[in-house]
Design an enzyme around this catalytic site. Structure first.
Site, PDB file in Angstrom:
ATOM      1  N   THR A  16      -3.714 -10.611  14.935  1.00 14.07           N
ATOM      2  CA  THR A  16      -4.029 -10.288  16.318  1.00 14.07           C
ATOM      3  C   THR A  16      -5.011 -11.282  16.920  1.00 14.07           C
ATOM      4  O   THR A  16      -4.949 -11.592  18.113  1.00 14.07           O
ATOM      5  CB  THR A  16      -4.603  -8.866  16.416  1.00 14.07           C
ATOM      6  OG1 THR A  16      -3.627  -7.936  15.966  1.00 14.07           O
ATOM      7  CG2 THR A  16      -5.012  -8.510  17.841  1.00 14.07           C
ATOM      8  N   TYR A  30       1.306  -6.889  22.330  1.00 13.72           N
ATOM      9  CA  TYR A  30       1.167  -8.336  22.146  1.00 13.72           C
ATOM     10  C   TYR A  30       2.004  -8.790  20.950  1.00 13.72           C
ATOM     11  O   TYR A  30       2.493  -7.976  20.169  1.00 13.72           O
ATOM     12  CB  TYR A  30      -0.302  -8.712  21.916  1.00 13.72           C
ATOM     13  CG  TYR A  30      -0.921  -8.023  20.725  1.00 13.72           C
ATOM     14  CD1 TYR A  30      -0.813  -8.553  19.441  1.00 13.72           C
ATOM     15  CD2 TYR A  30      -1.604  -6.827  20.873  1.00 13.72           C
ATOM     16  CE1 TYR A  30      -1.352  -7.916  18.343  1.00 13.72           C
ATOM     17  CE2 TYR A  30      -2.153  -6.174  19.780  1.00 13.72           C
ATOM     18  CZ  TYR A  30      -2.032  -6.723  18.525  1.00 13.72           C
ATOM     19  OH  TYR A  30      -2.564  -6.080  17.435  1.00 13.72           O
ATOM     20  N   THR A  95      -5.604  -7.525  10.965  1.00 12.32           N
ATOM     21  CA  THR A  95      -6.382  -6.408  10.425  1.00 12.32           C
ATOM     22  C   THR A  95      -5.580  -5.475   9.518  1.00 12.32           C
ATOM     23  O   THR A  95      -6.146  -4.793   8.674  1.00 12.32           O
ATOM     24  CB  THR A  95      -6.970  -5.567  11.571  1.00 12.32           C
ATOM     25  OG1 THR A  95      -5.909  -5.037  12.379  1.00 12.32           O
ATOM     26  CG2 THR A  95      -7.907  -6.400  12.437  1.00 12.32           C
ATOM     27  N   ASP A  96      -4.254  -5.438   9.673  1.00  9.19           N
ATOM     28  CA  ASP A  96      -3.471  -4.401   8.997  1.00  9.19           C
ATOM     29  C   ASP A  96      -3.556  -4.469   7.479  1.00  9.19           C
ATOM     30  O   ASP A  96      -3.640  -3.432   6.808  1.00  9.19           O
ATOM     31  CB  ASP A  96      -2.006  -4.474   9.436  1.00  9.19           C
ATOM     32  CG  ASP A  96      -1.784  -3.911  10.831  1.00  9.19           C
ATOM     33  OD1 ASP A  96      -2.711  -3.268  11.364  1.00  9.19           O
ATOM     34  OD2 ASP A  96      -0.694  -4.115  11.392  1.00  9.19           O
ATOM     35  N   LYS A 166      -9.802  -0.471   6.543  1.00  7.97           N
ATOM     36  CA  LYS A 166      -9.533  -0.278   7.967  1.00  7.97           C
ATOM     37  C   LYS A 166      -9.515   1.223   8.224  1.00  7.97           C
ATOM     38  O   LYS A 166      -8.708   1.953   7.652  1.00  7.97           O
ATOM     39  CB  LYS A 166      -8.208  -0.915   8.374  1.00  7.97           C
ATOM     40  CG  LYS A 166      -7.981  -0.876   9.883  1.00  7.97           C
ATOM     41  CD  LYS A 166      -6.731  -1.632  10.314  1.00  7.97           C
ATOM     42  CE  LYS A 166      -6.587  -1.580  11.840  1.00  7.97           C
ATOM     43  NZ  LYS A 166      -5.379  -2.301  12.304  1.00  7.97           N
ATOM     44  N   GLU A 285     -12.904  13.069 -15.158  1.00  9.22           N
ATOM     45  CA  GLU A 285     -11.560  12.895 -15.711  1.00  9.22           C
ATOM     46  C   GLU A 285     -11.105  14.168 -16.402  1.00  9.22           C
ATOM     47  O   GLU A 285     -11.766  14.649 -17.322  1.00  9.22           O
ATOM     48  CB  GLU A 285     -11.538  11.729 -16.718  1.00  9.22           C
ATOM     49  CG  GLU A 285     -11.703  10.353 -16.084  1.00  9.22           C
ATOM     50  CD  GLU A 285     -10.525   9.945 -15.226  1.00  9.22           C
ATOM     51  OE1 GLU A 285      -9.442  10.530 -15.387  1.00  9.22           O
ATOM     52  OE2 GLU A 285     -10.705   9.057 -14.376  1.00  9.22           O
TER      53      GLU A 285
END
Length: 312
Positions: A16, A30, A95-96, A166, A285
């Site tokens: 981006t 975009y 960013t993805d 993210k 665990e």
């Protein structure tokens, strides 16, 4: 900005930050990866005073990131890090999948020099784009004495490759580090460190030597209400050589899915269990539980398992 007599290398991969839209008021419609990295640098006047080199490694939307680009990027980063005149590396990225690329580079290279990823949530043509400030901040971090490891400079904060995720689909402060918090803050060009810079043992590039099309297939499966083992069976039929389960809560897995995953593991397909929760690690665990990825997100656990398979 910290001035340095050493060179900062900026590697472009698209995203981006290099995207354009027909309408300056359009922040979502975009096309990513349209502007070259040299043009991005030219749009940030303060960078003219910094000794920089630019190289276009890829030009893609990071949702389409692939193993071949990871392989090439790691090789180029290693090449430039080995040059004594290079103080640090900046990578422009979408960013993805940024957190996956950051973790991959951290595990492969564990650099003693800074490798700083940066990105944008708004395209370069936006009325108020965030890319130029993020790029300037990334160069500031890469130039600062004492910084090391793979980090992200974004929205005034610096995050480590291990912890960063993210966390928002649209806001310009889209990244966070959960319980760990950021490594540092950027305040009017000054870097304020909060935690130690990331370190680790490098796997090295040797494990990446084979053609990327021959890298092991590792898939992520989500545990959810109504889950069963059929997807495990289907992925094994497609040649999956490793599986990650995005588990509920503190690493719990639907019993039918867990049975299928344990069967796959007995037949030689390694499995890692990560939590699908946005924050927190798997704590404790249970006897006989699938191997835990602890604090790694499912997508980072996939990178970890991929690298383990490449090593073996």
């Amino acid at each position: 900005m910290q001035r340095t007599s050493q060179t900062i290398v900026i590697l472009g991969t698209g995203g981006t930050i290099a995207g354009t839209a027909a309408d300056a008021s359009d922040n979502v419609g975009y096309t990513a990866g349209q502007i070259g990295v040299a043009q991005l640098v030219a749009a940030v006047p303060p960078l003219a005073a910094v000794p920089l080199e630019c190289e276009q490694v890829a030009q893609l939307d990071s949702k389409d990131m692939d193993h071949a680009t990871w392989q090439r990027l790691a090789q180029r980063v290693a090449h430039h890090l080995a040059r004594p005149e290079v103080a640090g590396i900046v990578i422009t990225h979408g960013t993805d999948t940024l957190e996956e690329t950051a973790y991959f580079l951290h595990r492969v290279l564990a650099p003693s020099k800074p490798v700083v990823l940066t990105a944008a949530m708004r395209p370069a043509t936006a009325l108020l784009t965030d890319g130029p400030q993020n790029l300037l901040d990334a160069v500031t971090v890469a130039s600062a004495p004492g910084v090391q490891g793979v980090v992200l400079a974004f929205a005034g904060a610096v995050h480590g490759a291990i912890d960063v995720r993210k966390r928002h689909s649209y806001r310009i402060d889209a990244f966070g580090s959960g319980d760990a918090g950021p490594l540092a803050l950027l305040e009017e060009g000054a870097l304020r460190q909060l935690r130690a810079w990331p370190t680790g043992d490098a796997i090295g590039l040797d494990c990446l030597a084979r053609d990327s099309s021959a890298w092991p297939r590792v898939d992520v499966i989500t545990s959810h209400a109504g889950a069963d083992g059929r997807l495990v069976q289907a992925l094994r039929g497609l040649g999956a050589q490793g599986l990650v389960v995005a588990a509920t809560g503190n690493g719990t897995v639907h019993q039918l899915l867990e049975t299928a995953l344990q069967e796959a593991q007995r037949e030689g397909v390694p499995v890692l269990r990560a939590t699908r929760c946005a924050d927190g690690a798997i704590v404790g665990e249970a006897p006989g539980a699938l191997a835990s990825a602890m604090a790694l997100s499912p997508v980072k656990a996939r990178v970890e398992l991929l690298l383990r398979l490449l090593q073996s």
